[in-house]
Scaffold this active site. Structure first.
Site, PDB file in Angstrom:
ATOM      1  N   GLY A   1       0.813  -1.221   0.000  1.00 21.68           N
ATOM      2  CA  GLY A   1       0.000   0.000   0.000  1.00 21.68           C
ATOM      3  C   GLY A   1       0.841   1.263   0.000  1.00 21.68           C
TER       4      GLY A   1
ATOM      5  N   GLY B   1      -0.045   6.189   4.772  1.00 21.44           N
ATOM      6  CA  GLY B   1       0.791   5.468   5.727  1.00 21.44           C
ATOM      7  C   GLY B   1       2.012   4.860   5.055  1.00 21.44           C
TER       8      GLY B   1
ATOM      9  N   VAL C   1      -2.121  -7.487  -4.261  1.00 20.06           N
ATOM     10  CA  VAL C   1      -1.795  -8.550  -3.307  1.00 20.06           C
ATOM     11  C   VAL C   1      -3.051  -9.381  -3.041  1.00 20.06           C
ATOM     12  CG1 VAL C   1      -1.046  -9.049  -0.962  1.00 20.06           C
ATOM     13  CG2 VAL C   1       0.060  -7.244  -2.280  1.00 20.06           C
TER      14      VAL C   1
ATOM     15  N   GLU D   1     -18.734  18.042   2.157  1.00 22.85           N
ATOM     16  CA  GLU D   1     -17.954  18.745   1.138  1.00 22.85           C
ATOM     17  C   GLU D   1     -18.567  18.556  -0.253  1.00 22.85           C
ATOM     18  OE1 GLU D   1     -13.911  17.474   1.928  1.00 22.85           O
ATOM     19  OE2 GLU D   1     -13.742  18.853   3.621  1.00 22.85           O
TER      20      GLU D   1
ATOM     21  N   ASP E   1      -5.590   3.226   8.024  1.00 19.44           N
ATOM     22  CA  ASP E   1      -7.003   2.834   8.147  1.00 19.44           C
ATOM     23  C   ASP E   1      -7.180   1.363   8.501  1.00 19.44           C
ATOM     24  OD1 ASP E   1      -7.754   5.356   7.471  1.00 19.44           O
ATOM     25  OD2 ASP E   1      -8.762   4.835   5.587  1.00 19.44           O
TER      26      ASP E   1
ATOM     27  N   ALA F   1      -6.099  10.780   7.412  1.00 18.95           N
ATOM     28  CA  ALA F   1      -4.738  10.845   6.889  1.00 18.95           C
ATOM     29  C   ALA F   1      -3.689  11.023   8.002  1.00 18.95           C
ATOM     30  CB  ALA F   1      -4.642  11.978   5.867  1.00 18.95           C
TER      31      ALA F   1
END
Ligand SMILES: Cc1cc2nc3c(=O)[nH]c(=O)nc-3n(C[C@H](O)[C@H](O)[C@H](O)COP(=O)(O)OP(=O)(O)OC[C@H]3O[C@@H](n4cnc5c(N)ncnc54)[C@H](O)[C@@H]3O)c2cc1C
Length: 435
Positions: A15, A19, A83, A174, A305, A322
């Site tokens: 990923g 992170g 993966v 938003e 997450d 984030a």
């Protein structure tokens, strides 16, 4: 995968999100071989996806090539790979391009949209978690207005011009604000022969306030801002189903809309081999200790997450945002270096820097740990923070110029149907509307 064996330990990171990238940066020039796997070759800045969906930004200004982040990093390898499975006994990862072994593994796979098992909404609703999904939504919104022009059936036309956004978190707020601005500033100019005043933007929230993770004052203010923009805010209503046209709820309220956006939940992306009940918490998150180690393993870590680190202050894990992902990536990077140097690892302590959401032009809400404010200044703070965290100098410049242009010209020029949207299993709307 054509990755050479090395005398240094091999760290595999799955990923390249907030992170994974923060972690990779910490491992530059260290005595390790680092392999980063991601199914996309770019980092996706998810907080600005709604601007892609609403024509405010082009997708390439919020995406950044992962290979460019890693340029010049010695002993680093990136592979574009999905993966599929992890064999924790053999320390082996299976992907669509082959297998790879690891000495240490970091799972940073983020989250995906959670429909809570509702097949109708999953099939007919729109999600906004990836760039392709945002482009789909952009196309659908524009296609609906093109179609609305062509019908004399008022009921059908209204459904094409109505929007239902489910979920009153930052994404829903938003997006609703951006759609309201389009309705006010752009639709009357683009479609002078259509009565776009009839377009309705509905924001549906199951709870009793918007932005439940923020302060009461931020919730109240955001709701007021949205109402000023003409958004219909529905609280304490739970959307039950959607067939592509009719939205039913757990109350008497229902909606007719050709566009339902589901922004009401996410769950972690777990991977086969690490998806047994004993590793998982609520929302499929991997249970980790304060050193980010997945329960039961010394050599497998999880961040962002996908990770649930339960602490006194955060009994349900850190927010899926984030900042926790970035801070965890950095802390784990430091810890992996300490591991290489045979030093003890340091526990993770989350520094809450606050949260914010924008509702529209000059309208945002900001909760910092010591101060809360709303309005024009909050809006500037929101813009500055998002520019600061965007990856890539070019992206920052492009986004900044776009924002200035859009602000001065009251415009959003990326309202383009580049790739027409057609859901695979989409119902024939014309037929539904006649029923
Ligand atoms: C619309 C939207 C708006 C948001 N707004 C905000 C905001 O304003 N502020 C905020 O703090 N947070 C916001 N968030 C949340 C924030 O984006 C996430 O919390 C953050 O991205 C989590 O980082 P991560 O590194 O855990 O995962 P991600 O950034 O999601 O990265 C996960 C990576 O893993 C890769 N991956 C997943 N599965 C596999 C696999 N099987 N094989 C290979 N690669 C895989 C993905 O391609 C992706 O690149 C928003 C999210 C969304 C969707």
């Amino acid at each position: 995968m054509n990755i050479p064996q090395s005398s240094s330990p091999r760290f595999v990171i799955i990923g390249g999100g907030f992170g994974g990238i923060a972690l990779a940066k910490k491992l530059r020039d260290k005595e390790a071989q680092v392999v980063l796997l991601d199914k996309h070759n770019y980092h996706n800045f998810q907080p600005l996806l709604y601007q892609v969906s609403t024509g405010g930004l082009e997708p390439d200004s919020i995406a950044y090539p992962i290979r460019k982040v890693l340029q010049g990093y010695p002993n680093f390898y990136f592979r574009l790979a999905n993966v599929l499975e992890i064999d924790t006994n053999k320390r082996k990862i299976s992907t669509n391009i082959g297998d790879i072994n690891y000495d240490y593994l970091v799972v940073a796979t983020g989250s995906r949209t959670n429909y809570f098992g509702n097949k109708g909404i999953e099939a007919m609703g729109m999600a906004m978690k990836t760039i392709p999904q945002s482009l789909n939504l952009r196309s659908l919104i524009l296609e609906n207005f093109e179609q609305a022009l062509l019908t004399d059936d008022l009921h059908a036309r209204d459904a094409l011009m109505n929007f239902v956004i489910v979920g009153g978190g930052p994404t829903g707020v938003e997006l609703a604000g951006a759609l309201a601005e389009i309705k006010k500033g752009i639709l009357p100019k683009d479609y002078p022969d259509l009565d776009t005043r009839r377009a309705q933007i509905n924001l549906v929230q199951a709870g009793d306030r918007l932005l439940p993770a923020m302060s009461e004052v931020a919730s109240r203010k955001a709701e007021r801002f949205l109402e000023e923009l003409g958004v219909n805010v529905w609280k304490n209503i739970r959307v039950a189903d959607y067939d592509g046209l009719h939205v039913t709820t757990d109350t008497d309220t229902s909606f007719n809309t050709a566009t339902l956006v589901w922004a009401a939940g996410v769950s972690a992306v777990s991977i086969k081999g690490l998806d047994a009940k004993e590793f998982l918490c609520r929302g499929n998150r991997l249970k980790v200790n304060k050193f980010h180690q997945v329960e039961g393993f010394k050599e497998i870590f999880a961040i962002g997450d996908v990770a649930q680190m339960e602490t006194e202050d955060f009994p349900n894990g850190h927010p899926m945002m984030a900042q926790p992902a970035i801070q965890q990536g950095r802390n784990l990077g430091d810890n992996l270096v300490r591991l290489l140097e045979n030093k003890p690892m340091k526990p993770f302590v989350y520094k809450d820097k606050g949260s914010m959401a924008t509702v529209g032009r000059n309208k945002a809400v900001v909760d910092l740990p010591k101060v809360k404010f709303q309005g024009v200044f909050a809006w500037f703070v929101w813009m500055f923070v998002h520019l600061y965290f965007l990856i890539g100098f070019r992206n920052r410049v492009v986004v900044f110029i776009n924002w200035v242009y859009n602000y001065v010209r009251f415009d959003r020029e990326a309202r383009l149907i580049i790739r027409p949207f057609k859901k695979q299993n989409q119902v024939d709307r014309n037929k539904l509307m006649q029923d």
